[in-house]
Each structure stands twice: as structure tokens, then as C-alpha cells.
Design a protein around this motif. Structure first.
Motif, short mmCIF file in Angstrom:
data_model
loop_
_atom_site.label_atom_id
_atom_site.label_comp_id
_atom_site.label_asym_id
_atom_site.label_seq_id
_atom_site.Cartn_x
_atom_site.Cartn_y
_atom_site.Cartn_z
N MET A 19 -76.05 38.11 -47.82
CA MET A 19 -74.85 37.71 -48.68
C MET A 19 -75.28 37.48 -50.37
O MET A 19 -76.55 37.63 -50.44
N ASP A 20 -74.73 38.57 -50.31
CA ASP A 20 -75.22 38.85 -52.62
C ASP A 20 -74.57 38.17 -53.32
O ASP A 20 -74.18 37.36 -52.55
N ALA A 21 -75.45 38.50 -54.05
CA ALA A 21 -74.61 36.48 -55.37
C ALA A 21 -73.67 36.66 -55.58
O ALA A 21 -73.11 35.35 -55.58
N SER A 22 -72.60 37.70 -55.64
CA SER A 22 -71.36 37.38 -56.22
C SER A 22 -70.39 36.78 -54.86
O SER A 22 -68.82 36.30 -54.55
N GLN A 23 -70.87 37.34 -53.21
CA GLN A 23 -70.25 36.73 -52.29
C GLN A 23 -70.38 34.65 -52.43
O GLN A 23 -70.09 34.19 -51.88
N VAL A 24 -71.95 34.77 -52.61
CA VAL A 24 -72.28 33.14 -52.32
C VAL A 24 -71.25 32.33 -53.67
O VAL A 24 -71.45 31.59 -53.63
N SER A 25 -71.19 33.22 -54.56
CA SER A 25 -70.24 32.05 -55.59
C SER A 25 -68.80 32.58 -55.81
O SER A 25 -68.30 31.17 -55.84
N GLU A 40 -70.27 29.94 -45.41
CA GLU A 40 -68.98 32.09 -45.75
C GLU A 40 -68.22 32.20 -44.59
O GLU A 40 -68.44 33.21 -45.11
N THR A 79 -79.32 30.43 -44.22
CA THR A 79 -79.00 29.94 -45.20
C THR A 79 -80.03 28.53 -45.76
O THR A 79 -80.05 27.68 -47.02
#
Ligand code: HEM
Length: 415
Positions: A1-7, A175, A267
Motif C-alpha cells: 500500500m502506498d502512502a496515499s492509500q494508507v491516508s 484496508e 501491516t
């Protein structure tokens, strides 16, 4: 997962949070959640372990096994009630502190959540059916009737536990929530699936029933050995079996704990090799070592420590389990329950603790005294004047509690 997906996931979780806030500090909720979960799972394990002994005893013609099976049914029957009642407490705490997660997980598997109650009722009935069929047998060594009902009960209890396990596992995967809700472009409103589970984690919690039941057998010998009619050969046999179960069971559980740690989601980062990752497994194996050292021979004092020790170990595992949840949701997904808005309500916080200590304390003290004395009396037990007084005091405390509840309620309503 990239940072934007996490946010995006972080934002989704915060958006689902109850804007009304919580009535006391979040750390208190989580502390009570961990403590009550440890109590819940101890009684779940006691119930499963003693049910298994009952079942084994029912299918074994050895008279000792038969007697033990009948005796452990009494424990199982009480433990299932206690497990259910104490299960409500962590439910309340987890739904307050992790409300976005708990409710999403429940809605995603709504049919199972509703079925949970019915399956549990059937499991309970099946156990009582077996009890009513056999409980009155004066000779505990006869072949019990309706053994199938005890098999049904144990199997359904495991299904109930699996539902809880799945709900808890789904919490750890925010997620995937949207994916579960929208499968192949179609919204799934049915709530008919359990989407996540970890067989190692489930097997670990269930396997702890072996050492916990072992602890019960050691306690059983100690408790019954003071009666005039005690059969010491039989009781020593039961306690030896218990010691074996603690040792072998702790090793099996520790191995399953390691397997759980080796199968954590990505995770979780390096949780398995963190302090709490190790602590849970070490605590479990420690039970076997403790039993080897402290339960040698008759162990008159330490026998009564076998179940409290299991609770302490369960508590360490419960902390480790909670740290895993915190590690995934806070460290990876940046959702921190500690930053919940607090709208302090001293009355309800105070009332909770006072109810717990005074109402719970007085009623429990009375019940436990009666249960203790009855178990150690040959024939009919007649309570002394002091014990009778304990009961009267407990009832008055409950009456006063109810009066204050309505008085405060009406006062607030009239304001
Ligand atoms: C009697 C049969 C039951 C069994 C065998 C059982 C078993 C379990 C197990 C194995 C877990 C641990 C799941 C995990 O962490 O992977 C668990 C957790 C839990 N159980 Fe039970 N349970 C039973 C009944 C209940 C009932 C009746 C309630 C509530 C009224 C309840 C409430 C809970 C709660 C709140 C958790 C923790 C949820 C969390 O922290 O996310 N259980 N149970």
C-alpha cells in the motif's frame, strides 16, 4: 500500500468515529477491556476444557474418567454462564474505543453476529440437556445418556468462538473493508460472510483450554481433599492428570502462539519480534515451568494458585494481543484511539467503579462463600448467621443502587 492509500484508510476510520466523544480517558477503557477480555477468555477456556473432559469421560469406561467427566460438567455449566456474562464487558469497551472498527466488522458479517446468539443458545441448551439427562445419576460411573448432545454443545461453542475470532480479525484489516463490501463491482448488503480469520490465532486461544483445564483439575483435588468422604486415590489421579495437561498443553499452546506470530499480516511490521510479541509466548511456556516447580507432590498451597496463575498468563497474552491491534491500527494506519475526544462525565465513571467494587463485591462475596462451603460440606449445607447476614447486606446494597439509579434519572429528567 502506498502512502496515499494508507491516508485514505486513516481518514475513513476517523470519519466513522463517534463525534460525541467518550465519557472518560481512553486508557481506562482499554485497560478495562484488556482485563475483562482476560477474564472472559479464561472462563471460555475453562468451559471448553472441562466440556472436553466430560465428553471424554462419557465415552470412556474407566470409572475414574466417568466420575471426573460428571464432576467437570458442573464446572463447565457454571463457566459457560460466567464466560457469557464476562464476555459482555470487553464487548462494551471495544465498541466504545474501537467503534469504527467493531461496528464495520459487525455490519460486514451481520448475519453471523445475529446467528451468534442463536448458536450460543443451542449450545447452552445442548449442555443442559445432557446435564438433565445425567445430572441426577447417583452412580457416576454408569454410561451417560444422550452423549450426542455434549458433542453438539462443544462443537457449537467452537463455532461461537470462531465468529468472535473472525469479527476481531476483520477489525485488523481496514484496508479490505471496502473490497469486502463491494465485491466484483456489486454491493454486498447481505452480511452473510465471515471475511477474515487466522487459524493459528484461533487454535492458540482454544488450545489454552488444555492447560487451564489442567489448572482446574489440580484445584479440584485440593478443594475436595478436605472433605471427610474424600477419595484420595481418585483425587490424586485427577491432579496428576491436571499437572500433565498444564505441562503438555502449555507447550502445545506456545507452539501455536509462535505459528500465530509467524503468520501476522504485513501491516503488523515486526511485532512478532518485539517485546510484547515475545512476552505472550514466554508467559505461556512459563506456566509449564511453574507447574513443574510449584506443583510437585501434594502442593497444598500452590494448588490454589494454578487458576490465578492461568489468569496472570492470560492477562499478559491479552496485553500482547491488544498491543498487536494498536501496532496495526496506530503504527501502520495512523488511527490512535488515545486521541479520542474526552467529554468527562465523573458521575458515570464513579458509578461504574463503585458498582463494580461495592455491588459486585458484596454479591460475589456472598455467592462465592455459599459455593465454597457447599462444595466442602458432606450432606446438606446450612449457612451460619454471618453468611446469612452477608446475603441480606448484598440485597440491601442492590436495592440502594436501584433507588439511586431512578432518583438520579428522574432528577436529570426533571431538570
Ligand atoms: C461461549 C462461547 C464463546 C467462545 C467459545 C468465545 C471465544 C472467544 C475467543 C476465542 C475470542 C478471541 C478471539 C481472537 O482474539 O482471535 C473471543 C473474544 C471475544 N469474545 Fe468471546 N466467546 C464466547 C462467547 C462470547 C460472548 C457471549 C460474548 C459477548 C456477549 C463474547 C465477547 C467477546 C469479545 C468482546 C471478545 C473480544 C473482541 C475484541 O477484542 O475484538 N464472547 N471470544
Amino acid at each position: 500500500m502506498d502512502a496515499s492509500q494508507v491516508s485514505q484508510v486513516t481518514e475513513m476510520m476517523y470519519a466513522l468515529r463517534n463525534p460525541a466523544g467518550v465519557p472518560t480517558y481512553p486508557i481506562i477503557f482499554i485497560g478495562l477491556g484488556v482485563l475483562t477480555f482476560a477474564l472472559h477468555i479464561l472462563f471460555v477456556q475453562l468451559m471448553l476444557g472441562t466440556s472436553a473432559i466430560t465428553l471424554y469421560g462419557a465415552f470412556n469406561s474407566n470409572p475414574y474418567w466417568r466420575r471426573l467427566g460428571a464432576a467437570m460438567l458442573e464446572i463447565s455449566k457454571v463457566s459457560v454462564s460466567v464466560a457469557i456474562v464476562i464476555g459482555v464487558a470487553p464487548l462494551l469497551f471495544v465498541q466504545v474505543i474501537y467503534d469504527p472498527h467493531w461496528y464495520t466488522s459487525n455490519v460486514l458479517s451481520a448475519k453471523w453476529v445475529i446467528a451468534f446468539i442463536f448458536i450460543l443458545i443451542l449450545a447452552y441448551w445442548a449442555m443442559y440437556f445432557y446435564y438433565f439427562q445425567n445430572g441426577k445419576n447417583a452412580d457416576k460411573t454408569v454410561t451417560p445418556k444422550s452423549r450426542w448432545s455434549m458433542i453438539v454443545s462443544l462443537a457449537l461453542m467452537l463455532v461461537v468462538g470462531f465468529i468472535m475470532h473472525s469479527l476481531t480479525t476483520q477489525i485488523l484489516h481496514p484496508e479490505l473493508w471496502k473490497e469486502w463490501y463491494m465485491q466484483d463491482g456489486v454491493l454486498d448488503y447481505s452480511g452473510s460472510q465471515l471475511h477474515a480469520y487466522n487459524p493459528w490465532r484461533f487454535a492458540f486461544f482454544i488450545s489454552m483450554a488444555i492447560p487451564v483445564a489442567g489448572g482446574m483439575l489440580v484445584t479440584y483435588r485440593r478443594f475436595k481433599s478436605v472433605r471427610e468422604d474424600a477419595d484420595h486415590d481418585y483425587l490424586n489421579w485427577a491432579a496428576d492428570l491436571g499437572k500433565k495437561w498444564i505441562k503438555v498443553g502449555s507447550v502445545i499452546s506456545a507452539a501455536l502462539y509462535v505459528a500465530w506470530m509467524m503468520n501476522l499480516p504485513e501491516t503488523a511490521g515486526d511485532f512478532a519480534t518485539s517485546f510484547w510479541g515475545y512476552a505472550g509466548g514466554i508467559a505461556v511456556i512459563f506456566y509449564a515451568l511453574w507447574a513443574m516447580i510449584r506443583l510437585k507432590g501434594e502442593a497444598r498451597f500452590c494448588s490454589y494458585m494454578a487458576l490465578p496463575m492461568a489468569l496472570v498468563i492470560g492477562l499478559i497474552v491479552a496485553v500482547s494481543r491488544e498491543m498487536l491491534r494498536y501496532g496495526i491500527l496506530n503504527d501502520f494506519f495512523h488511527y490512535d484511539f488515545m486521541d479520542y475526544k474526552v467529554v468527562m462525565d465523573w458521575y458515570s465513571t464513579g458509578l461504574f467503579f463503585l458498582t463494580f467494587a461495592i455491588v459486585g463485591g458484596s454479591v460475589l462475596a456472598y455467592f462465592l462463600t455459599i459455593a465454597w462451603k457447599t462444595g466442602q460440606t458432606v450432606g446438606v449445607y446450612t449457612p451460619s448467621a454471618a453468611v446469612d447476614k452477608m446475603g441480606t447486606v448484598a440485597i440491601w446494597i442492590m436495592v440502594l443502587w436501584m433507588i439511586q439509579f431512578f432518583v438520579i434519572g428522574f432528577w436529570i429528567w426533571a431538570k
